[in-house]
Enzyme design. Structure first.
Site, short mmCIF file in Angstrom:
data_model
loop_
_atom_site.label_atom_id
_atom_site.label_comp_id
_atom_site.label_asym_id
_atom_site.label_seq_id
_atom_site.Cartn_x
_atom_site.Cartn_y
_atom_site.Cartn_z
N GLU A 156 -6.59 4.56 7.98
CA GLU A 156 -6.44 6.00 7.69
C GLU A 156 -7.72 6.56 7.08
O GLU A 156 -8.09 7.70 7.33
CB GLU A 156 -5.21 6.22 6.78
CG GLU A 156 -3.93 6.06 7.58
CD GLU A 156 -2.77 5.46 6.82
OE1 GLU A 156 -2.75 5.49 5.58
OE2 GLU A 156 -1.86 4.91 7.50
N HIS B 162 -9.35 0.95 5.14
CA HIS B 162 -8.05 1.18 5.76
C HIS B 162 -8.21 2.12 6.95
O HIS B 162 -9.03 3.04 6.92
CB HIS B 162 -7.05 1.76 4.75
CG HIS B 162 -5.67 1.77 5.30
ND1 HIS B 162 -5.21 2.77 6.12
CD2 HIS B 162 -4.65 0.88 5.19
CE1 HIS B 162 -3.97 2.49 6.47
NE2 HIS B 162 -3.60 1.35 5.93
N GLY C 298 2.68 2.40 10.76
CA GLY C 298 3.60 3.52 10.59
C GLY C 298 4.31 3.91 11.88
O GLY C 298 4.91 4.98 11.95
N GLY D 154 3.07 -1.10 4.27
CA GLY D 154 3.01 0.32 3.96
C GLY D 154 4.39 0.85 3.61
O GLY D 154 4.87 0.68 2.49
N GLY D 155 5.06 1.47 4.57
CA GLY D 155 6.33 2.16 4.33
C GLY D 155 7.35 1.37 3.53
O GLY D 155 7.94 1.89 2.57
N ASN E 70 0.87 -1.18 0.00
CA ASN E 70 0.00 0.00 0.00
C ASN E 70 0.90 1.23 0.00
O ASN E 70 1.49 1.57 1.02
CB ASN E 70 -0.89 -0.04 1.25
CG ASN E 70 -1.73 1.21 1.40
OD1 ASN E 70 -1.80 2.05 0.50
ND2 ASN E 70 -2.36 1.35 2.55
N TRP E 71 1.01 1.86 -1.14
CA TRP E 71 1.93 3.00 -1.27
C TRP E 71 1.41 4.25 -0.58
O TRP E 71 2.14 5.22 -0.44
CB TRP E 71 2.19 3.30 -2.75
CG TRP E 71 2.89 2.22 -3.51
CD1 TRP E 71 3.27 0.98 -3.06
CD2 TRP E 71 3.32 2.28 -4.88
NE1 TRP E 71 3.89 0.27 -4.05
CE2 TRP E 71 3.93 1.05 -5.19
CE3 TRP E 71 3.22 3.25 -5.88
CZ2 TRP E 71 4.46 0.76 -6.45
CZ3 TRP E 71 3.75 2.97 -7.13
CH2 TRP E 71 4.36 1.74 -7.42
N LYS E 72 0.14 4.26 -0.23
CA LYS E 72 -0.48 5.45 0.38
C LYS E 72 -0.26 6.67 -0.51
O LYS E 72 -0.15 6.52 -1.73
CB LYS E 72 0.03 5.63 1.81
CG LYS E 72 -0.12 4.33 2.63
CD LYS E 72 0.08 4.49 4.10
CE LYS E 72 -0.11 3.14 4.78
NZ LYS E 72 0.00 3.22 6.25
N GLU F 263 -5.07 -4.94 10.63
CA GLU F 263 -4.07 -3.89 10.85
C GLU F 263 -4.37 -3.15 12.15
O GLU F 263 -5.20 -2.24 12.16
CB GLU F 263 -4.08 -2.89 9.69
CG GLU F 263 -3.73 -3.50 8.35
CD GLU F 263 -3.15 -2.46 7.38
OE1 GLU F 263 -2.13 -2.75 6.78
OE2 GLU F 263 -3.72 -1.36 7.28
N SER G 266 3.74 -2.00 10.30
CA SER G 266 5.19 -2.03 10.51
C SER G 266 5.82 -3.38 10.15
O SER G 266 6.71 -3.86 10.85
CB SER G 266 5.54 -1.62 11.94
OG SER G 266 5.11 -0.28 12.19
P1 13P Z 1 3.24 0.50 7.64
O1 13P Z 1 3.78 -0.78 7.05
O2 13P Z 1 3.95 1.72 7.14
O3 13P Z 1 3.15 0.42 9.13
O4 13P Z 1 1.74 0.64 7.11
C1 13P Z 1 0.88 -0.42 7.23
C2 13P Z 1 -0.34 -0.13 6.46
O5 13P Z 1 -1.11 0.73 6.82
C3 13P Z 1 -0.59 -0.89 5.23
O6 13P Z 1 -1.86 -0.66 4.74
#
Ligand code: 13P
Length: 253
Positions: free
Chosen positions: A92, A90, A169, A227-228, A5-7, A163, A206
């Site tokens: 967020e 998600h 994050g 994510g990251g 997930n590149w956000k 999640e 994470s």
């Molecule tokens: P991180 O891997 O950056 O913690 O993000 C997880 C995430 O929200 C994937 O959708």
């Protein structure tokens, strides 16, 4: 499954380059369902990059109506036929943009109706965990999705991502035992409603090359939503390789 997930990261050019790097880095790994979820602006261009590579394309969100006066929204009808999957719910979206459980359910149903596979994300905040309500929260979030369904969809068409909000994050990964406990509970809860089984359940929050293998060693964790680290192709590919090893281990177990 390992999905990135590149956000809200990368320009279109950077995204194309990242998709190319991901395809190259995972090309030797077989047996893992790999997907990237770039921003909407990148999807059409990245579709061409992924062609023939086996890496699938997903959108980070979707609206639940087909068309109309919904400024700024993207409908599943617009993605159907060329984009493989959508991510709905998600944390967020839920916590920063106030998305309600029932809206997540509508997005889930609309995606399936257009032949898109769906990843539905669920998870508790740290206050909810401290209050001992983790299971209640994920059940409520899943039940809101089930409430929108007239007939149960095939479990092959959707995936759940657990999640925990406190792990996203933050560098504070759930321990494999914590993740396994909730993922197993999610499967049990879904099975109680769907007699033909449970979908795959991913862990997200994470996930790194350093902790992926221990998470995948848990019996019910079927992959990761990253994510990251998904913004760094080489590191992302190490997580994909860890998933491939876990699959091989399960096959011989
Ligand atoms: P991180 O891997 O950056 O913690 O993000 C997880 C995430 O929200 C994937 O959708």
């Amino acid at each position: 499954m390992v999905a990135g997930n590149w956000k809200m990261n990368t320009t279109v050019d950077e995204g194309i380059a990242l998709a190319q790097a991901v395809c190259a880095a995972v090309s030797g790994t077989t047996g893992v369902d790999v997907a990237v979820l770039p921003p909407f602006t990148h999807l059409w261009a990245i579709r061409q990059v992924l062609e023939g590579t086996g890496v699938r394309l997903g959108a980070q969100d979707v609206f639940y109506r087909d068309s109309g006066a919904f400024t700024g929204e993207i409908s599943p009808a617009m993605l159907a036929g060329w984009c493989d999957l959508t991510l709905v719910g998600h944390s967020e979206r839920r916590h920063l943009f106030g998305e309600r459980d029932d809206e997540v359910g509508k997005k889930f149903v609309a995606s399936l109706a257009h032949g898109l596979e769906v990843i539905v994300a669920v998870g508790e905040t740290s206050d909810e965990r401290d209050a001992g309500s983790t299971f209640d929260v994920v059940e409520r979030q899943l039940d809101a999705v089930f409430a929108e369904l007239e007939t149960p969809p095939s479990v092959d068409d959707w995936v759940i991502a657990y999640e925990p909000v406190w792990a996203i994050g933050t560098g504070r990964t759930a321990t494999p035992e914590q993740a396994q406990e909730v993922v197993a509970h999610i499967k049990q809860h879904v099975r109680a409603r769907y007699l033909d089984g449970a979908p795959r359940v991913l862990y997200g929050g994470s996930v790194t090359p350093a902790n992926a293998a221990s998470l995948f060693a848990e019996p019910d964790i079927d992959g990761a939503l990253v994510g990251g680290v998904s913004l760094r192709a080489e590191e992302f590919s190490v997580i994909v390789a860890a998933a491939a090893e876990a699959i091989a281990g399960r096959a011989t177990a």
